[in-house]
Design an enzyme around this catalytic site. Structure first.
Site, PDB file in Angstrom:
ATOM      1  N   PRO A  79       4.177  -8.387  -1.862  1.00 41.94           N
ATOM      2  CG  PRO A  79       5.125  -9.742  -0.252  1.00 41.94           C
ATOM      3  CD  PRO A  79       3.951  -8.871  -0.498  1.00 41.94           C
ATOM      4  CE  LYS A  80       3.056 -11.275 -10.338  1.00 43.87           C
ATOM      5  NZ  LYS A  80       3.265 -12.753 -10.345  1.00 43.87           N
TER       6      LYS A  80
END
Length: 299
Positions: free
Chosen positions: A22-23
């Site tokens: 995930p960013k």
């Protein structure tokens, strides 16, 4: 410490040997633990240890000779809030930073370990660095945590579709056999479509205290839009960028232009030539004004 960067893609990369993370919507931060203490370095290379005393204190539990790459985030009401990270980063004094550390505690989402016990790991494959990162941080617990990772593209796609409600802005994709690509765009990032780069063609307010940015979006009819008000940290960053751009180029900032702002009518602004670039969150002209997330100084 020169950090790795990512190139934007429009679809989810698939194939063998890929890892998905995930960013998080925060500030890039390198944690450097030496025998003498802890330094926290922003992506620009600026030392920001004083702004995050809570993370610095936690990093003292790392073994000497450790360097981590990751993102500092602030959670609020079950989601990460970039504006709150900006407030933390803009702390003007040690006393103010200490107060904010109590009221807006930071978390560190680590996604790589670059050095461990003085050994440079950047040439090791990501798969090995990831295992070392997890072994290092899981016993310590928050606020230093490894980001989630999966090699399953279906799970990654589920993350992409469901995690924005938690403030996750997309995914970062890496090869399992990849060394750390310092200073290169060796990773891939898939962001949600309402986060994009825009041309900054001007600003409202003054050069020393810009209030909002005048933007041209990469899609649409190129009609300039006025952003939502800048945070204190962004005002400082924009003022510095305008001063640097004005002195480094034959650029100008003139007052003789106006733009229509939602709810404000015709607003005078200063033109920027050449323009800057900013990362903004925006859906369409029918929605609230674009929110400036950060200046793109790496272009």
């Amino acid at each position: 410490m020169t950090v790795a960067l990512a190139v934007a893609v429009r679809t989810l990369p698939r194939g063998p040997g890929l890892a998905y993370e995930p960013k998080f919507d925060g500030h890039r931060l390198v944690v450097i633990r030496t025998v003498d203490g802890v330094s926290l370095q922003a992506r620009s290379g600026r030392i920001v240890t004083a702004a995050f005393p809570d993370l610095a204190a936690a990093a003292h539990h790392l073994p000497a000779g450790t360097v981590l790459d990751g993102e500092v985030v602030v959670w609020h009401a079950g989601r990460t809030e970039f504006a709150l990270v900006q407030r933390r980063a803009a702390a003007a004094s040690a006393a103010r930073a200490g107060v904010l550390a109590q009221t807006l505690p930071a978390s560190y989402a680590a996604f790589d370990v670059l050095e461990l016990a003085g050994l440079d790991l950047r040439a090791r494959p990501y798969e090995r660095r990831r295992a070392l990162l997890v072994d290092l941080l899981l016993p310590l617990g928050p606020p230093l945590q490894p980001v989630p990772m999966t090699t399953d593209p279906e799970l990654a796609e589920t993350w992409y579709e469901t995690l924005p409600a938690s403030g996750i802005e997309g995914l970062v994709v890496k090869r399992m056999d990849q060394p750390y690509p310092a200073g290169q765009r060796g990773w891939q990032k898939l962001r949600h479509t309402n986060v994009r780069d825009a041309a900054v063609v001007g600003y409202t307010g003054t050069a020393r205290r810009p209030l909002a940015l005048v933007l041209v979006m990469p899609v649409g009819d190129e009609t300039p839009l006025v952003s939502s008000p800048l945070t204190a940290a962004l005002r400082t960053e924009v003022a510095a960028a305008v001063a640097e751009r004005t002195s480094a180029h034959t650029s100008h900032a003139s007052q003789g232009a106006t733009v229509t702002a939602i709810g404000l009518g015709e607003v005078p602004f200063h033109l920027l030539d050449p323009p800057l670039t900013a990362e903004v969150r925006h859906t369409s002209t029918r929605h609230p004004p674009p929110e400036v997330l950060r200046l793109r100084t790496d272009l």
